[in-house]
Scaffold this active site. Structure first.
Site, short mmCIF file in Angstrom:
data_model
loop_
_atom_site.label_atom_id
_atom_site.label_comp_id
_atom_site.label_asym_id
_atom_site.label_seq_id
_atom_site.Cartn_x
_atom_site.Cartn_y
_atom_site.Cartn_z
N CYS A 119 0.82 -1.23 0.00
CA CYS A 119 0.00 0.00 0.00
C CYS A 119 0.84 1.27 0.00
O CYS A 119 0.33 2.35 -0.27
CB CYS A 119 -0.95 -0.02 1.19
SG CYS A 119 -2.02 -1.47 1.12
N HIS A 264 -3.77 6.87 2.21
CA HIS A 264 -4.07 5.53 1.69
C HIS A 264 -5.45 5.13 2.21
O HIS A 264 -5.78 5.36 3.37
CB HIS A 264 -3.00 4.56 2.16
CG HIS A 264 -3.37 3.13 1.92
ND1 HIS A 264 -3.73 2.65 0.68
CD2 HIS A 264 -3.44 2.06 2.77
CE1 HIS A 264 -4.00 1.36 0.78
NE2 HIS A 264 -3.84 0.98 2.03
N ASN A 294 -10.06 -0.79 -1.01
CA ASN A 294 -8.61 -0.63 -0.90
C ASN A 294 -7.95 -1.18 -2.17
O ASN A 294 -7.89 -2.39 -2.37
CB ASN A 294 -8.12 -1.39 0.35
CG ASN A 294 -6.62 -1.28 0.55
OD1 ASN A 294 -5.90 -0.77 -0.31
ND2 ASN A 294 -6.15 -1.76 1.69
O1 UT7 Z 1 -4.02 -1.56 3.24
C1 UT7 Z 1 -3.24 -2.55 3.81
C2 UT7 Z 1 -3.43 -2.64 5.19
N1 UT7 Z 1 -4.69 -3.23 5.58
C3 UT7 Z 1 -5.39 -2.60 6.51
O2 UT7 Z 1 -5.06 -1.50 6.86
C4 UT7 Z 1 -6.55 -3.33 7.13
C5 UT7 Z 1 -6.58 -3.06 8.62
N2 UT7 Z 1 -7.62 -3.77 9.30
C6 UT7 Z 1 -8.92 -3.47 9.18
O3 UT7 Z 1 -9.29 -2.61 8.43
C7 UT7 Z 1 -9.91 -4.20 10.05
O4 UT7 Z 1 -9.18 -4.92 11.04
C8 UT7 Z 1 -10.84 -5.16 9.26
C9 UT7 Z 1 -11.78 -4.34 8.42
C10 UT7 Z 1 -10.02 -6.09 8.41
C11 UT7 Z 1 -11.65 -5.98 10.25
O5 UT7 Z 1 -12.39 -5.13 11.11
P1 UT7 Z 1 -12.33 -5.33 12.69
O6 UT7 Z 1 -13.21 -4.33 13.26
O7 UT7 Z 1 -10.88 -5.29 13.11
O8 UT7 Z 1 -12.94 -6.75 12.85
P2 UT7 Z 1 -12.32 -8.02 13.58
O9 UT7 Z 1 -11.31 -8.67 12.71
O10 UT7 Z 1 -11.95 -7.67 14.97
O11 UT7 Z 1 -13.60 -8.96 13.64
C12 UT7 Z 1 -14.74 -8.63 14.45
C13 UT7 Z 1 -15.83 -9.63 14.15
C14 UT7 Z 1 -15.36 -11.07 14.18
O12 UT7 Z 1 -16.42 -11.87 14.68
P3 UT7 Z 1 -16.42 -12.33 16.24
O13 UT7 Z 1 -15.17 -13.13 16.41
O14 UT7 Z 1 -16.43 -11.07 17.04
O15 UT7 Z 1 -17.68 -13.12 16.33
C15 UT7 Z 1 -15.15 -11.40 12.74
O16 UT7 Z 1 -15.30 -12.78 12.46
O17 UT7 Z 1 -16.33 -9.39 12.84
C16 UT7 Z 1 -16.28 -10.62 12.11
N3 UT7 Z 1 -16.07 -10.31 10.70
C17 UT7 Z 1 -17.06 -10.05 9.85
N4 UT7 Z 1 -18.39 -10.02 10.04
C18 UT7 Z 1 -19.15 -9.73 8.95
C19 UT7 Z 1 -14.89 -10.20 10.05
N5 UT7 Z 1 -15.11 -9.89 8.77
C20 UT7 Z 1 -16.45 -9.79 8.63
C21 UT7 Z 1 -17.29 -9.50 7.54
N6 UT7 Z 1 -18.63 -9.47 7.75
N7 UT7 Z 1 -16.82 -9.22 6.32
#
Ligand code: UT7
Length: 339
Positions: A119, A264, A294
């Site tokens: 990125c 970004h 992204n």
């Molecule tokens: O550009 C390169 C660098 N990349 C980034 O900067 C990405 C950085 N990370 C993020 O943007 C976020 O961490 C994500 C968008 C990837 C994920 O969001 P989050 O708020 O950190 O979610 P999480 O991984 O903590 O997951 C929370 C919950 C989980 O369920 P439980 O365990 O709480 O029941 C996940 O399984 O959300 C669930 N989950 C989803 N639910 C519905 C994860 N992805 C999804 C989804 N739809 N697509």
């Protein structure tokens, strides 16, 4: 310490962007994995992203963006002396996407290479291109950020497939005139950093020399993006803000001086947290993640395009560019828009 005084300063003289026409909306993804429009929108800010049709590669997107930049400046492909392509989704391992683009574009006589910084690929490439101009080596350098992320995404993994899209942007770099330098226009400063200890937080584990492609690597889905979302999120929030603060401070500016913040586009929450820490008014922040997702190396030139489209990027504007990506890679750029 600020950079040494350049021999001559580089400036961006043209911008071109391209996204493929095919849309992948949150409603489409609801049918593919267990997710909802509400979750995606609230956790990332994304509504839709563009993805390529089969057979369309990164060099095809880069070509359209490069042609648009050249048309804007009224230059021919043969006027370009060097091509730098930031990408982690090259058409193939080798030859580089820059070589393929040089041929498709007809930029006879140019040399070029790819930059692998995920990125941060666009901002890293921008500094390299700027230094080719600053040193006097070249007068016209094409810098491209382009990725076809859909080629390395597992569309059964809801944690990654909702985030990424495909897209490209290209800028042309040329030297400032002495008058423009006096007015403070052009590419002013860069801060770049890598932290390889974060390598396992975001990667594509197979296909390289460590894990060459085998039936097993394919079955284990090792040719897709793997991400520890929370680890990347925390690192991104901290480093986007830190590198932005450092580059502003060492050039005598604060967040309030920035006319246009071009971050970004990885997650709307990362962008807003960075802007809050910089005490940057909301009207300075360019966010288009809702439309494109992204696009990795494509996000910052696409943000420039959105800023211009919305009439929020004018000649003389102080612009801050900031990125964090796989590696980890970190990059911040300060420039005064010159075209
Ligand atoms: O550009 C390169 C660098 N990349 C980034 O900067 C990405 C950085 N990370 C993020 O943007 C976020 O961490 C994500 C968008 C990837 C994920 O969001 P989050 O708020 O950190 O979610 P999480 O991984 O903590 O997951 C929370 C919950 C989980 O369920 P439980 O365990 O709480 O029941 C996940 O399984 O959300 C669930 N989950 C989803 N639910 C519905 C994860 N992805 C999804 C989804 N739809 N697509």
């Amino acid at each position: 310490m600020p950079q040494q005084r350049p021999v001559r300063r580089a400036k961006i003289t043209a911008l071109g962007t391209y996204v493929p026409p095919r849309l992948l909306t949150n409603a489409d993804l609801e049918k593919m994995v267990e997710t909802t429009d509400t979750w995606i929108l609230e956790r990332t800010g994304i509504r839709e992203r563009h993805i390529v049709e089969k057979g369309v590669a990164t060099s095809d997107l880069a070509l359209k963006a490069a042609q648009a930049a050249l048309a804007e400046r009224g230059l021919a492909p043969t006027d370009i002396q060097a091509i730098i392509v930031g990408t982690v989704t090259p058409d193939m391992f080798f030859p580089s996407t820059a070589c393929l683009l040089q041929d498709k574009l007809g930029a006879k006589g140019a040399w070029g290479f790819d930059v692998s910084a995920a990125c941060s690929g666009f901002v890293y490439s921008l500094q390299i291109g700027a230094q080719l101009v600053q040193s006097g080596a070249h007068d016209r350098v094409l810098v491209v950020g382009a990725d076809v992320m859909s080629s390395i995404i597992d569309y059964t993994d809801r944690a990654t497939c909702v985030i990424f899209g495909d897209g490209a942007g290209a800028v042309l770099l040329e030297p400032c005139t002495p008058e423009e330098e006096q007015q403070g226009l052009g590419l002013l400063d860069f801060i770049h950093e890598v932290d390889g200890s974060g390598g396992c937080a975001l990667n594509m584990p197979a296909g390289g020399s460590l894990n060459p492609a085998t039936h097993q690597t394919v079955e284990a889905k090792m040719h897709y993006v793997h991400q520890d979302g929370q680890a990347v999120f925390k690192y991104a929030v901290r480093k986007m803000a830190e590198s932005s603060e450092r580059i502003l401070e060492r050039n005598g500016f604060t967040g309030a001086d920035v006319n246009c913040f071009l971050p970004h586009q990885a997650n709307k929450r990362i962008i807003n947290a960075t802007a809050d820490r910089l005490k940057m008014p909301a009207d300075r922040i360019i966010i288009n993640i809702d439309r494109y997702g992204n696009t990795t190396a494509g996000t910052i030139p696409l943000a420039m395009h959105t800023a211009r489209e919305q009439g929020r990027l004018k000649k003389g504007d102080l612009c801050l560019l900031a990125a964090v990506g796989a590696g980890f890679t970190v990059g911040a750029t300060l420039l005064r828009w010159a075209c």
